[in-house]
Scaffold this motif. Structure first.
Motif, PDB file in Angstrom:
ATOM      1  N   VAL A 252      30.695  41.675  39.777  1.00 45.00           N
ATOM      2  CA  VAL A 252      31.350  42.835  39.172  1.00 45.00           C
ATOM      3  C   VAL A 252      32.467  42.351  38.244  1.00 45.00           C
ATOM      4  CG1 VAL A 252      32.729  44.913  39.584  1.00 45.00           C
ATOM      5  CG2 VAL A 252      30.854  44.330  41.136  1.00 45.00           C
ATOM      6  N   ASP A 253      32.467  42.854  37.014  1.00 48.03           N
ATOM      7  CA  ASP A 253      33.555  42.618  36.072  1.00 48.03           C
ATOM      8  C   ASP A 253      34.302  43.926  35.850  1.00 48.03           C
ATOM      9  OD1 ASP A 253      32.986  39.950  35.715  1.00 48.03           O
ATOM     10  OD2 ASP A 253      31.766  40.259  33.923  1.00 48.03           O
ATOM     11  N   TYR A 254      35.625  43.843  35.801  1.00 51.32           N
ATOM     12  CA  TYR A 254      36.445  45.019  35.524  1.00 51.32           C
ATOM     13  C   TYR A 254      36.897  44.973  34.070  1.00 51.32           C
ATOM     14  CZ  TYR A 254      36.660  45.419  40.620  1.00 51.32           C
ATOM     15  OH  TYR A 254      36.329  45.531  41.943  1.00 51.32           O
ATOM     16  N   MET A 255      36.656  46.063  33.371  1.00 53.52           N
ATOM     17  CA  MET A 255      36.988  46.127  31.950  1.00 53.52           C
ATOM     18  C   MET A 255      37.915  47.301  31.667  1.00 53.52           C
ATOM     19  SD  MET A 255      35.493  43.656  30.305  1.00 53.52           S
ATOM     20  CE  MET A 255      35.642  44.281  28.624  1.00 53.52           C
ATOM     21  N   PRO A 256      39.003  47.066  30.899  1.00 55.96           N
ATOM     22  CA  PRO A 256      39.828  48.197  30.466  1.00 55.96           C
ATOM     23  C   PRO A 256      39.026  49.050  29.491  1.00 55.96           C
ATOM     24  CG  PRO A 256      40.460  46.202  29.301  1.00 55.96           C
ATOM     25  CD  PRO A 256      39.462  45.783  30.341  1.00 55.96           C
ATOM     26  N   LEU A 257      39.321  50.314  29.439  1.00 57.63           N
ATOM     27  CA  LEU A 257      38.627  51.198  28.515  1.00 57.63           C
ATOM     28  C   LEU A 257      39.255  51.088  27.124  1.00 57.63           C
ATOM     29  CD1 LEU A 257      38.185  54.417  30.694  1.00 57.63           C
ATOM     30  CD2 LEU A 257      36.603  52.493  30.399  1.00 57.63           C
ATOM     31  N   ASP A 258      38.452  51.384  26.121  1.00 59.30           N
ATOM     32  CA  ASP A 258      38.929  51.357  24.738  1.00 59.30           C
ATOM     33  C   ASP A 258      40.064  52.362  24.541  1.00 59.30           C
ATOM     34  OD1 ASP A 258      38.437  50.682  21.775  1.00 59.30           O
ATOM     35  OD2 ASP A 258      38.261  52.865  21.803  1.00 59.30           O
ATOM     36  N   ASP A 259      39.972  53.502  25.240  1.00 57.54           N
ATOM     37  CA  ASP A 259      40.996  54.538  25.152  1.00 57.54           C
ATOM     38  C   ASP A 259      41.962  54.370  26.329  1.00 57.54           C
ATOM     39  OD1 ASP A 259      42.549  56.792  25.038  1.00 57.54           O
ATOM     40  OD2 ASP A 259      40.887  58.204  24.762  1.00 57.54           O
ATOM     41  N   HIS A 260      43.156  53.835  26.069  1.00 55.70           N
ATOM     42  CA  HIS A 260      44.126  53.549  27.133  1.00 55.70           C
ATOM     43  C   HIS A 260      44.791  54.814  27.669  1.00 55.70           C
ATOM     44  CE1 HIS A 260      43.704  49.294  26.432  1.00 55.70           C
ATOM     45  NE2 HIS A 260      44.005  49.445  25.146  1.00 55.70           N
ATOM     46  N   SER A 261      44.546  55.952  27.028  1.00 50.69           N
ATOM     47  CA  SER A 261      45.167  57.197  27.501  1.00 50.69           C
ATOM     48  C   SER A 261      44.385  57.826  28.646  1.00 50.69           C
ATOM     49  CB  SER A 261      45.272  58.204  26.343  1.00 50.69           C
ATOM     50  OG  SER A 261      43.974  58.672  25.960  1.00 50.69           O
ATOM     51  N   ILE A 262      43.224  57.272  28.967  1.00 49.13           N
ATOM     52  CA  ILE A 262      42.409  57.818  30.063  1.00 49.13           C
ATOM     53  C   ILE A 262      42.981  57.317  31.385  1.00 49.13           C
ATOM     54  CG2 ILE A 262      40.129  57.883  31.127  1.00 49.13           C
ATOM     55  CD1 ILE A 262      38.931  57.597  28.349  1.00 49.13           C
ATOM     56  N   THR A 263      43.556  58.239  32.140  1.00 46.74           N
ATOM     57  CA  THR A 263      44.226  57.880  33.393  1.00 46.74           C
ATOM     58  C   THR A 263      43.785  58.805  34.516  1.00 46.74           C
ATOM     59  OG1 THR A 263      46.103  59.313  32.879  1.00 46.74           O
ATOM     60  CG2 THR A 263      46.263  57.009  32.178  1.00 46.74           C
ATOM     61  N   VAL A 264      44.175  58.432  35.730  1.00 47.33           N
ATOM     62  CA  VAL A 264      43.910  59.245  36.915  1.00 47.33           C
ATOM     63  C   VAL A 264      45.213  59.305  37.709  1.00 47.33           C
ATOM     64  CG1 VAL A 264      43.075  57.233  38.214  1.00 47.33           C
ATOM     65  CG2 VAL A 264      42.416  59.526  38.942  1.00 47.33           C
ATOM     66  N   PRO A 265      45.577  60.469  38.238  1.00 51.99           N
ATOM     67  CA  PRO A 265      46.875  60.588  38.914  1.00 51.99           C
ATOM     68  C   PRO A 265      46.866  60.032  40.332  1.00 51.99           C
ATOM     69  CG  PRO A 265      45.734  62.691  38.982  1.00 51.99           C
ATOM     70  CD  PRO A 265      44.886  61.770  38.142  1.00 51.99           C
ATOM     71  N   VAL A 266      48.042  59.639  40.791  1.00 50.56           N
ATOM     72  CA  VAL A 266      48.284  59.369  42.210  1.00 50.56           C
ATOM     73  C   VAL A 266      49.268  60.431  42.675  1.00 50.56           C
ATOM     74  CG1 VAL A 266      49.170  57.751  43.919  1.00 50.56           C
ATOM     75  CG2 VAL A 266      47.864  56.902  41.969  1.00 50.56           C
ATOM     76  N   ILE A 267      48.876  61.209  43.670  1.00 50.42           N
ATOM     77  CA  ILE A 267      49.627  62.396  44.077  1.00 50.42           C
ATOM     78  C   ILE A 267      50.015  62.304  45.545  1.00 50.42           C
ATOM     79  CG2 ILE A 267      49.472  64.903  44.399  1.00 50.42           C
ATOM     80  CD1 ILE A 267      47.458  64.906  42.037  1.00 50.42           C
ATOM     81  N   ALA A 268      51.278  62.642  45.837  1.00 49.66           N
ATOM     82  CA  ALA A 268      51.748  62.735  47.215  1.00 49.66           C
ATOM     83  C   ALA A 268      51.789  64.203  47.618  1.00 49.66           C
ATOM     84  CB  ALA A 268      53.131  62.107  47.365  1.00 49.66           C
ATOM     85  N   SER A 269      51.291  64.498  48.803  1.00 47.05           N
ATOM     86  CA  SER A 269      51.283  65.870  49.319  1.00 47.05           C
ATOM     87  C   SER A 269      52.135  65.942  50.584  1.00 47.05           C
ATOM     88  CB  SER A 269      49.850  66.313  49.645  1.00 47.05           C
ATOM     89  OG  SER A 269      49.026  66.291  48.499  1.00 47.05           O
ATOM     90  N   ARG A 270      52.993  66.973  50.636  1.00 44.39           N
ATOM     91  CA  ARG A 270      53.846  67.198  51.806  1.00 44.39           C
ATOM     92  C   ARG A 270      53.858  68.679  52.144  1.00 44.39           C
ATOM     93  NH1 ARG A 270      56.601  64.069  48.104  1.00 44.39           N
ATOM     94  NH2 ARG A 270      57.319  61.981  48.706  1.00 44.39           N
ATOM     95  N   ARG A 271      54.266  69.009  53.361  1.00 46.92           N
ATOM     96  CA  ARG A 271      54.424  70.411  53.722  1.00 46.92           C
ATOM     97  C   ARG A 271      55.584  71.016  52.934  1.00 46.92           C
ATOM     98  NH1 ARG A 271      52.491  68.351  58.536  1.00 46.92           N
ATOM     99  NH2 ARG A 271      54.527  67.487  59.116  1.00 46.92           N
ATOM    100  N   LYS A 272      55.373  72.219  52.412  1.00 46.15           N
ATOM    101  CA  LYS A 272      56.383  72.856  51.570  1.00 46.15           C
ATOM    102  C   LYS A 272      57.487  73.474  52.430  1.00 46.15           C
ATOM    103  CE  LYS A 272      55.027  74.879  47.868  1.00 46.15           C
ATOM    104  NZ  LYS A 272      54.394  75.829  46.907  1.00 46.15           N
ATOM    105  N   GLY A 273      58.718  73.362  51.954  1.00 40.66           N
ATOM    106  CA  GLY A 273      59.840  74.036  52.595  1.00 40.66           C
ATOM    107  C   GLY A 273      60.308  73.408  53.885  1.00 40.66           C
ATOM    108  N   GLU A 274      59.838  72.228  54.203  1.00 36.62           N
ATOM    109  CA  GLU A 274      60.218  71.579  55.461  1.00 36.62           C
ATOM    110  C   GLU A 274      61.357  70.598  55.197  1.00 36.62           C
ATOM    111  OE1 GLU A 274      57.201  70.491  58.660  1.00 36.62           O
ATOM    112  OE2 GLU A 274      57.682  68.533  57.836  1.00 36.62           O
ATOM    113  N   ASN A 275      62.436  70.725  55.949  1.00 33.50           N
ATOM    114  CA  ASN A 275      63.543  69.793  55.795  1.00 33.50           C
ATOM    115  C   ASN A 275      63.120  68.414  56.294  1.00 33.50           C
ATOM    116  OD1 ASN A 275      65.406  71.666  54.767  1.00 33.50           O
ATOM    117  ND2 ASN A 275      65.924  72.379  56.837  1.00 33.50           N
ATOM    118  N   PRO A 276      63.220  67.383  55.457  1.00 34.34           N
ATOM    119  CA  PRO A 276      62.768  66.052  55.873  1.00 34.34           C
ATOM    120  C   PRO A 276      63.615  65.492  57.010  1.00 34.34           C
ATOM    121  CG  PRO A 276      63.925  65.930  53.776  1.00 34.34           C
ATOM    122  CD  PRO A 276      63.772  67.381  54.093  1.00 34.34           C
TER     123      PRO A 276
END
Length: 300
Positions: A252-276
Protein backbone atom coordinates in the motif's frame (compact mmCIF):
# COMPACT_ATOMS: atom_id res chain seq x y z
CA UNK A 1 -39.09 -8.12 28.20
CA UNK A 2 -36.47 -9.55 30.53
CA UNK A 3 -32.82 -10.35 29.91
CA UNK A 4 -33.62 -14.04 30.29
CA UNK A 5 -35.86 -13.78 27.23
CA UNK A 6 -32.91 -12.50 25.21
CA UNK A 7 -30.63 -15.25 26.56
CA UNK A 8 -33.24 -17.88 25.76
CA UNK A 9 -33.73 -16.48 22.28
CA UNK A 10 -29.98 -16.44 21.51
CA UNK A 11 -29.63 -20.04 22.70
CA UNK A 12 -32.53 -21.19 20.51
CA UNK A 13 -31.31 -19.14 17.53
CA UNK A 14 -27.85 -20.70 17.77
CA UNK A 15 -29.12 -24.26 18.21
CA UNK A 16 -32.18 -23.92 15.93
CA UNK A 17 -33.65 -26.68 18.05
CA UNK A 18 -35.72 -26.21 21.20
CA UNK A 19 -34.66 -29.47 22.80
CA UNK A 20 -30.93 -28.83 22.41
CA UNK A 21 -31.35 -25.21 23.52
CA UNK A 22 -33.25 -26.30 26.64
CA UNK A 23 -30.47 -28.75 27.49
CA UNK A 24 -27.86 -26.02 27.07
CA UNK A 25 -29.85 -23.67 29.33
CA UNK A 26 -30.57 -26.44 31.89
CA UNK A 27 -34.31 -25.84 31.75
CA UNK A 28 -37.26 -27.91 30.57
CA UNK A 29 -38.48 -27.44 27.01
CA UNK A 30 -42.09 -26.32 27.75
CA UNK A 31 -41.12 -23.14 29.68
CA UNK A 32 -38.53 -22.35 27.00
CA UNK A 33 -41.18 -22.69 24.28
CA UNK A 34 -43.53 -20.40 26.25
CA UNK A 35 -40.77 -17.81 26.76
CA UNK A 36 -40.00 -17.68 23.02
CA UNK A 37 -43.71 -17.34 22.24
CA UNK A 38 -44.02 -14.50 24.77
CA UNK A 39 -41.02 -12.77 23.20
CA UNK A 40 -42.52 -13.01 19.71
CA UNK A 41 -45.81 -11.60 20.99
CA UNK A 42 -44.06 -8.69 22.67
CA UNK A 43 -41.88 -7.89 19.65
CA UNK A 44 -44.88 -8.30 17.38
CA UNK A 45 -43.23 -10.49 14.72
CA UNK A 46 -42.41 -14.15 14.24
CA UNK A 47 -38.73 -14.73 14.95
CA UNK A 48 -38.67 -18.36 13.85
CA UNK A 49 -40.14 -20.48 11.11
CA UNK A 50 -41.22 -23.82 12.60
CA UNK A 51 -40.21 -26.76 10.42
CA UNK A 52 -40.52 -30.55 10.95
CA UNK A 53 -36.75 -30.91 11.39
CA UNK A 54 -36.17 -27.83 13.51
CA UNK A 55 -36.31 -24.05 13.37
CA UNK A 56 -35.22 -21.37 10.93
CA UNK A 57 -34.73 -17.69 11.70
CA UNK A 58 -36.95 -15.24 9.86
CA UNK A 59 -35.45 -12.06 8.44
CA UNK A 60 -36.69 -10.26 11.54
CA UNK A 61 -35.23 -13.01 13.69
CA UNK A 62 -31.78 -12.61 12.10
CA UNK A 63 -31.82 -8.89 12.84
CA UNK A 64 -33.10 -9.46 16.37
CA UNK A 65 -30.34 -12.02 17.00
CA UNK A 66 -27.66 -9.48 16.11
CA UNK A 67 -29.20 -6.87 18.39
CA UNK A 68 -29.79 -9.33 21.24
CA UNK A 69 -26.15 -10.39 21.18
CA UNK A 70 -25.04 -6.75 21.32
CA UNK A 71 -27.35 -6.04 24.27
CA UNK A 72 -26.15 -9.08 26.22
CA UNK A 73 -22.52 -8.23 25.49
CA UNK A 74 -23.05 -4.66 26.69
CA UNK A 75 -24.75 -5.86 29.87
CA UNK A 76 -21.94 -8.31 30.53
CA UNK A 77 -19.30 -5.64 29.90
CA UNK A 78 -21.08 -3.17 32.19
CA UNK A 79 -21.24 -5.73 35.00
CA UNK A 80 -17.55 -6.54 34.62
CA UNK A 81 -16.59 -2.85 34.56
CA UNK A 82 -18.70 -2.18 37.65
CA UNK A 83 -17.07 -5.02 39.58
CA UNK A 84 -13.60 -3.90 38.52
CA UNK A 85 -14.24 -0.30 39.56
CA UNK A 86 -15.75 -1.37 42.90
CA UNK A 87 -12.80 -3.60 43.66
CA UNK A 88 -10.22 -0.92 42.93
CA UNK A 89 -12.29 2.07 44.13
CA UNK A 90 -11.40 4.00 41.00
CA UNK A 91 -13.26 6.62 38.97
CA UNK A 92 -14.43 5.30 35.62
CA UNK A 93 -13.85 7.44 32.51
CA UNK A 94 -15.16 5.97 29.27
CA UNK A 95 -14.09 7.08 25.79
CA UNK A 96 -15.86 6.24 22.54
CA UNK A 97 -13.97 6.40 19.27
CA UNK A 98 -14.07 5.50 15.61
CA UNK A 99 -10.96 3.50 14.62
CA UNK A 100 -9.65 6.07 12.14
CA UNK A 101 -9.03 8.64 14.91
CA UNK A 102 -6.98 6.24 17.02
CA UNK A 103 -3.89 6.30 14.80
CA UNK A 104 -3.01 9.87 15.70
CA UNK A 105 -2.74 11.55 19.08
CA UNK A 106 -5.69 9.98 20.89
CA UNK A 107 -3.55 7.15 22.35
CA UNK A 108 -1.34 9.83 23.94
CA UNK A 109 -4.42 11.28 25.64
CA UNK A 110 -5.30 7.85 26.99
CA UNK A 111 -1.73 7.31 28.17
CA UNK A 112 -1.71 10.67 29.99
CA UNK A 113 -5.03 9.92 31.69
CA UNK A 114 -3.80 6.51 32.79
CA UNK A 115 -1.01 8.18 34.79
CA UNK A 116 -3.71 9.07 37.31
CA UNK A 117 -3.83 5.94 39.45
CA UNK A 118 -7.34 6.79 40.64
CA UNK A 119 -8.75 6.55 37.11
CA UNK A 120 -9.97 3.51 35.23
CA UNK A 121 -10.04 4.24 31.48
CA UNK A 122 -12.44 2.19 29.37
CA UNK A 123 -12.41 2.41 25.57
CA UNK A 124 -15.39 1.65 23.35
CA UNK A 125 -15.10 1.37 19.57
CA UNK A 126 -18.30 3.06 18.40
CA UNK A 127 -19.52 4.78 15.26
CA UNK A 128 -20.36 8.46 15.74
CA UNK A 129 -24.11 7.78 15.86
CA UNK A 130 -23.50 5.09 18.46
CA UNK A 131 -21.34 7.53 20.46
CA UNK A 132 -24.24 9.99 20.66
CA UNK A 133 -26.55 7.26 21.95
CA UNK A 134 -23.88 6.05 24.40
CA UNK A 135 -23.38 9.58 25.74
CA UNK A 136 -27.10 9.98 26.36
CA UNK A 137 -27.22 6.57 28.05
CA UNK A 138 -24.23 7.40 30.25
CA UNK A 139 -22.11 4.61 28.78
CA UNK A 140 -19.30 6.96 27.71
CA UNK A 141 -18.10 10.38 28.88
CA UNK A 142 -16.62 11.66 25.61
CA UNK A 143 -16.60 10.48 22.01
CA UNK A 144 -14.32 11.07 19.03
CA UNK A 145 -15.73 10.71 15.53
CA UNK A 146 -15.96 12.33 12.12
CA UNK A 147 -19.65 12.87 11.41
CA UNK A 148 -21.85 15.80 12.43
CA UNK A 149 -25.03 14.57 14.15
CA UNK A 150 -27.68 16.94 15.43
CA UNK A 151 -28.98 16.02 18.88
CA UNK A 152 -30.33 18.41 21.53
CA UNK A 153 -28.62 16.50 24.35
CA UNK A 154 -25.14 16.31 22.83
CA UNK A 155 -22.69 19.04 21.83
CA UNK A 156 -20.04 18.45 19.21
CA UNK A 157 -16.79 20.38 18.88
CA UNK A 158 -14.64 20.47 15.76
CA UNK A 159 -11.08 19.76 16.90
CA UNK A 160 -9.42 20.15 13.51
CA UNK A 161 -9.81 19.31 9.83
CA UNK A 162 -7.54 16.52 8.65
CA UNK A 163 -6.30 16.17 5.06
CA UNK A 164 -7.68 13.25 3.10
CA UNK A 165 -5.19 11.00 1.32
CA UNK A 166 -5.49 8.04 -1.04
CA UNK A 167 -4.36 4.52 -0.16
CA UNK A 168 -3.31 3.01 -3.49
CA UNK A 169 -1.88 -0.39 -4.51
CA UNK A 170 1.92 -0.14 -4.59
CA UNK A 171 3.23 0.32 -8.13
CA UNK A 172 -0.07 1.64 -9.48
CA UNK A 173 0.10 4.42 -12.10
CA UNK A 174 -1.81 6.52 -9.56
CA UNK A 175 1.35 6.76 -7.44
CA UNK A 176 3.32 8.71 -10.07
CA UNK A 177 1.87 12.05 -8.94
CA UNK A 178 -0.75 13.32 -6.47
CA UNK A 179 -4.02 12.05 -7.99
CA UNK A 180 -7.04 14.22 -8.70
CA UNK A 181 -10.55 13.07 -7.89
CA UNK A 182 -11.07 12.58 -11.63
CA UNK A 183 -8.01 10.30 -11.74
CA UNK A 184 -9.36 8.25 -8.85
CA UNK A 185 -12.89 8.05 -10.25
CA UNK A 186 -11.56 5.93 -13.11
CA UNK A 187 -10.40 3.20 -10.70
CA UNK A 188 -12.33 0.78 -8.47
CA UNK A 189 -12.99 2.19 -5.00
CA UNK A 190 -13.21 0.45 -1.62
CA UNK A 191 -15.33 2.20 1.01
CA UNK A 192 -15.82 1.77 4.75
CA UNK A 193 -17.78 1.31 6.88
CA UNK A 194 -20.53 -0.64 5.13
CA UNK A 195 -23.16 0.16 7.77
CA UNK A 196 -26.08 2.60 7.33
CA UNK A 197 -25.08 6.27 7.33
CA UNK A 198 -24.27 8.92 8.06
CA UNK A 199 -20.74 7.55 7.95
CA UNK A 200 -17.27 8.02 6.49
CA UNK A 201 -18.24 6.17 3.29
CA UNK A 202 -20.97 8.73 2.63
CA UNK A 203 -18.49 11.56 3.11
CA UNK A 204 -15.92 10.16 0.69
CA UNK A 205 -18.42 9.32 -2.05
CA UNK A 206 -20.06 12.75 -1.76
CA UNK A 207 -16.69 14.32 -2.67
CA UNK A 208 -16.91 12.79 -6.14
CA UNK A 209 -20.60 13.59 -6.57
CA UNK A 210 -19.91 17.22 -5.65
CA UNK A 211 -17.71 17.50 -8.74
CA UNK A 212 -20.11 15.59 -10.96
CA UNK A 213 -17.93 12.47 -10.97
CA UNK A 214 -19.20 8.91 -10.81
CA UNK A 215 -17.31 6.46 -8.65
CA UNK A 216 -17.07 2.71 -9.09
CA UNK A 217 -17.51 1.25 -5.60
CA UNK A 218 -16.42 -2.36 -6.00
CA UNK A 219 -16.43 -3.31 -2.30
CA UNK A 220 -17.82 -2.02 0.99
CA UNK A 221 -16.13 -3.22 4.16
CA UNK A 222 -16.57 -2.69 7.89
CA UNK A 223 -13.24 -1.12 8.86
CA UNK A 224 -10.12 0.60 7.63
CA UNK A 225 -7.86 -2.42 8.24
CA UNK A 226 -9.93 -4.57 5.87
CA UNK A 227 -10.01 -1.75 3.33
CA UNK A 228 -6.20 -1.52 3.39
CA UNK A 229 -5.92 -5.29 2.98
CA UNK A 230 -8.03 -5.10 -0.17
CA UNK A 231 -5.90 -2.22 -1.45
CA UNK A 232 -2.78 -4.32 -0.86
CA UNK A 233 -4.49 -7.09 -2.87
CA UNK A 234 -4.76 -4.66 -5.84
CA UNK A 235 -8.56 -4.62 -5.59
CA UNK A 236 -8.78 -0.83 -5.79
CA UNK A 237 -8.04 2.36 -3.85
CA UNK A 238 -9.59 3.88 -0.76
CA UNK A 239 -9.65 7.36 0.74
CA UNK A 240 -8.43 7.63 4.33
CA UNK A 241 -7.61 10.37 6.85
CA UNK A 242 -3.97 11.46 6.87
CA UNK A 243 -3.17 9.84 10.23
CA UNK A 244 -3.73 6.40 8.68
CA UNK A 245 -0.23 6.86 7.23
CA UNK A 246 0.97 5.49 10.57
CA UNK A 247 -0.40 2.09 9.51
CA UNK A 248 2.45 0.57 7.52
CA UNK A 249 0.98 -2.03 5.19
CA UNK A 250 3.07 -3.84 2.60
CA UNK A 251 1.63 -3.34 -0.86
CA UNK A 252 0.00 0.00 0.00
CA UNK A 253 1.26 3.47 -0.94
CA UNK A 254 -0.24 6.61 0.59
CA UNK A 255 -0.57 9.56 -1.75
CA UNK A 256 -1.62 13.15 -0.97
CA UNK A 257 -4.45 14.38 -3.14
CA UNK A 258 -3.90 17.01 -5.82
CA UNK A 259 -6.51 19.18 -4.06
CA UNK A 260 -5.13 19.91 -0.56
CA UNK A 261 -8.43 21.50 0.51
CA UNK A 262 -10.12 18.08 0.70
CA UNK A 263 -10.29 17.33 4.42
CA UNK A 264 -12.25 15.29 6.94
CA UNK A 265 -13.14 16.58 10.42
CA UNK A 266 -12.18 15.18 13.81
CA UNK A 267 -15.06 15.86 16.20
CA UNK A 268 -15.39 15.53 19.97
CA UNK A 269 -18.85 14.79 21.37
CA UNK A 270 -19.90 15.48 24.97
CA UNK A 271 -23.15 15.64 26.91
CA UNK A 272 -24.65 19.12 26.61
CA UNK A 273 -25.11 21.32 29.67
CA UNK A 274 -23.15 19.08 32.02
CA UNK A 275 -20.69 20.75 34.37
CA UNK A 276 -17.31 19.04 33.80
CA UNK A 277 -15.97 17.16 36.80
CA UNK A 278 -12.27 16.99 37.67
CA UNK A 279 -11.63 14.08 35.32
CA UNK A 280 -13.32 15.80 32.38
CA UNK A 281 -11.41 19.01 33.07
CA UNK A 282 -8.17 17.02 33.01
CA UNK A 283 -9.19 15.33 29.76
CA UNK A 284 -10.10 18.69 28.20
CA UNK A 285 -6.73 20.17 29.21
CA UNK A 286 -4.84 17.26 27.66
CA UNK A 287 -7.03 17.40 24.56
CA UNK A 288 -6.42 21.14 24.11
CA UNK A 289 -2.68 20.53 24.22
CA UNK A 290 -2.84 17.68 21.69
CA UNK A 291 -4.99 19.72 19.32
CA UNK A 292 -2.53 22.62 19.59
CA UNK A 293 0.28 20.18 18.72
CA UNK A 294 -1.65 19.08 15.68
CA UNK A 295 -2.53 22.58 14.46
CA UNK A 296 1.03 23.87 14.86
CA UNK A 297 2.68 20.79 13.35
CA UNK A 298 4.27 19.60 16.60
CA UNK A 299 3.56 15.88 16.61
CA UNK A 300 4.36 13.85 19.73
Amino acid sequence: MELRHLRYFVAVAEALNLTRAAEKLFIAQPPLTRAIKQLEEEVGVELFIRKPRGLQLTTGGEYFLEQARQILNKVSGTINDTRRIAQHRKTLFSIGFVPSVFYGQLPFMVRRLRRNKNLEIVLHELKTREQVDALKAGKIDIGFGRVRIEDPDVEQTLLFDEPMIAAIPAGSPLTKRPPTLKDLSEWPMITFPSTPGPNFADMTQSLFHRYGLRVNVMQQVNDVQTALSLVASDMGFTLVPEQIRRVHREGVDYMPLDDHSITVPVIASRRKGENPNAVMRLANTILDELVENRLTGRYP
